[in-house]
Design a protein around this motif. Sequence first.
Motif, short mmCIF file in Angstrom:
data_model
loop_
_atom_site.label_atom_id
_atom_site.label_comp_id
_atom_site.label_asym_id
_atom_site.label_seq_id
_atom_site.Cartn_x
_atom_site.Cartn_y
_atom_site.Cartn_z
N GLY A 99 -7.96 -0.44 -9.91
CA GLY A 99 -7.77 0.33 -8.68
C GLY A 99 -8.71 -0.16 -7.58
N CYS A 100 -9.97 -0.39 -7.94
CA CYS A 100 -10.93 -0.91 -6.95
C CYS A 100 -10.55 -2.32 -6.50
CB CYS A 100 -12.34 -0.91 -7.53
SG CYS A 100 -13.02 0.73 -7.78
N PHE A 101 -10.07 -3.12 -7.45
CA PHE A 101 -9.64 -4.48 -7.12
C PHE A 101 -8.49 -4.44 -6.12
CE2 PHE A 101 -6.47 -7.77 -8.58
CZ PHE A 101 -6.98 -8.80 -7.83
N TYR A 102 -7.52 -3.58 -6.35
CA TYR A 102 -6.38 -3.48 -5.44
C TYR A 102 -6.80 -2.96 -4.08
CZ TYR A 102 -2.77 -4.75 -8.70
OH TYR A 102 -1.98 -5.46 -9.54
N LEU A 103 -7.67 -1.99 -4.06
CA LEU A 103 -8.13 -1.43 -2.79
C LEU A 103 -8.86 -2.50 -1.97
CD1 LEU A 103 -8.43 1.12 -1.04
CD2 LEU A 103 -10.60 1.52 -2.20
N LEU A 104 -9.81 -3.19 -2.59
CA LEU A 104 -10.56 -4.22 -1.88
C LEU A 104 -9.66 -5.38 -1.46
CD1 LEU A 104 -13.32 -5.19 -0.89
CD2 LEU A 104 -13.67 -6.23 -3.14
N SER A 105 -8.77 -5.79 -2.36
CA SER A 105 -7.87 -6.90 -2.06
C SER A 105 -6.93 -6.55 -0.92
CB SER A 105 -7.07 -7.26 -3.31
OG SER A 105 -6.19 -8.31 -3.07
N THR A 106 -6.42 -5.32 -0.90
CA THR A 106 -5.52 -4.89 0.17
C THR A 106 -6.23 -4.85 1.51
OG1 THR A 106 -4.24 -3.58 -1.42
CG2 THR A 106 -3.96 -3.05 0.91
N ILE A 107 -7.44 -4.31 1.53
CA ILE A 107 -8.20 -4.24 2.78
C ILE A 107 -8.49 -5.65 3.31
CG2 ILE A 107 -10.44 -3.61 3.77
CD1 ILE A 107 -10.36 -1.14 1.90
N LEU A 108 -8.93 -6.54 2.44
CA LEU A 108 -9.23 -7.90 2.87
C LEU A 108 -7.95 -8.66 3.27
CD1 LEU A 108 -12.01 -8.98 0.35
CD2 LEU A 108 -12.27 -8.30 2.74
N SER A 109 -6.83 -8.36 2.61
CA SER A 109 -5.56 -9.00 2.97
C SER A 109 -5.11 -8.58 4.36
CB SER A 109 -4.49 -8.67 1.94
OG SER A 109 -4.77 -9.29 0.72
N PHE A 110 -5.31 -7.31 4.70
CA PHE A 110 -4.98 -6.86 6.05
C PHE A 110 -5.82 -7.61 7.08
CE2 PHE A 110 -3.40 -2.61 4.33
CZ PHE A 110 -2.08 -2.99 4.43
N PHE A 111 -7.09 -7.84 6.75
CA PHE A 111 -7.97 -8.59 7.64
C PHE A 111 -7.48 -10.02 7.80
CE2 PHE A 111 -11.73 -11.32 8.21
CZ PHE A 111 -12.14 -10.86 9.45
N VAL A 112 -7.10 -10.68 6.69
CA VAL A 112 -6.61 -12.06 6.74
C VAL A 112 -5.30 -12.12 7.52
CG1 VAL A 112 -5.64 -13.91 5.31
CG2 VAL A 112 -7.81 -12.87 4.70
N ASP A 113 -4.39 -11.14 7.30
CA ASP A 113 -3.13 -11.12 8.04
C ASP A 113 -3.39 -10.95 9.54
OD1 ASP A 113 -1.59 -11.47 5.79
OD2 ASP A 113 -1.21 -9.32 5.50
N GLY A 114 -4.35 -10.10 9.88
CA GLY A 114 -4.70 -9.93 11.29
C GLY A 114 -5.27 -11.19 11.90
N LEU A 115 -6.10 -11.89 11.13
CA LEU A 115 -6.69 -13.13 11.63
C LEU A 115 -5.64 -14.20 11.84
CD1 LEU A 115 -9.42 -14.55 12.22
CD2 LEU A 115 -9.40 -15.29 9.84
N THR A 116 -4.74 -14.39 10.88
CA THR A 116 -3.70 -15.40 11.05
C THR A 116 -2.70 -14.99 12.13
OG1 THR A 116 -2.42 -14.44 9.22
CG2 THR A 116 -3.87 -16.32 8.71
N GLY A 117 -2.45 -13.69 12.26
CA GLY A 117 -1.58 -13.22 13.34
C GLY A 117 -2.21 -13.46 14.70
N ALA A 118 -3.52 -13.27 14.80
CA ALA A 118 -4.21 -13.53 16.06
C ALA A 118 -4.19 -15.02 16.39
CB ALA A 118 -5.65 -13.03 15.99
N LEU A 119 -4.35 -15.86 15.38
CA LEU A 119 -4.27 -17.31 15.61
C LEU A 119 -2.89 -17.70 16.12
CD1 LEU A 119 -6.17 -18.91 12.59
CD2 LEU A 119 -6.73 -19.10 15.01
N ARG A 120 -1.86 -17.08 15.54
CA ARG A 120 -0.50 -17.39 15.98
C ARG A 120 -0.26 -16.92 17.41
NH1 ARG A 120 0.96 -15.62 10.57
NH2 ARG A 120 1.56 -17.44 9.38
N SER A 121 -0.74 -15.73 17.73
CA SER A 121 -0.46 -15.14 19.03
C SER A 121 -1.30 -15.75 20.15
CB SER A 121 -0.72 -13.63 19.01
OG SER A 121 0.16 -13.01 18.13
N PHE A 122 -2.61 -15.76 19.96
CA PHE A 122 -3.50 -16.17 21.04
C PHE A 122 -3.68 -17.68 21.10
CE2 PHE A 122 -5.15 -11.80 20.14
CZ PHE A 122 -4.61 -11.22 21.25
N GLY A 123 -3.80 -18.31 19.95
CA GLY A 123 -4.05 -19.74 19.94
C GLY A 123 -2.79 -20.56 19.88
#
Length: 192
Positions: free
Chosen positions: A47-71
């Motif tokens: 459960g902790c693994f999924y919670l941490l992995s999901t939170i970090l995945s949202f961060f990675v998705d946001g970062l790659t989305g920002a690279l696609r949009s802004f850069g």
Amino acid sequence: MKVVNGLGWGALLLALVLTPLFAVDLLLVYLLEDTSFRILSTLAMLGCFYLLSTILSFFVDGLTGALRSFGHVNVPRLLDTILHGIVSGISLYVVLTFFPSIDLSTFTVMAILFVHLFSASLWLNREHSKEDAPLELDSIDQQIVHLLRTETTVSCVERIQEEYPDLPKRDVLKRVKKISQSTEVTEPFHGR
């Protein structure tokens, strides 16, 4: 109160989506580990693994989305998948350090990471196929496509702005940009 209710529904939906993956990981731990394991501590660790992995995945998705949009950088799917695999590996490593009573073999850890990498790859392919789907065009969008075949982008925006004065210019610009990028409309050739 509505925000809490919305977050509750979102968490429930996320839990339902992740339940099959959770069951596969639990089955992997059960089948691949020789020693008996405590079910409650293993469930808590997963459960902790999924919670941490999901939170970090949202961060990675946001970062790659920002690279696609802004850069305007096209992040390849393989890099997305590798980043999600790294996130899963880091999450599992961090969680296992907080649960010293659970000693998973290297093979079990690799199997869990492979399952997560495979599921992330499937998820990202599904997301990319949604992005690659053709646009459903309304009448204004169809008019933009028609105008872009004969006029420049600037004159297309001006013509749409003249015909639809209540449509904000920002919306017109977004529509024209989106359509010009998604369809293979070329700028008209204007001779010297």
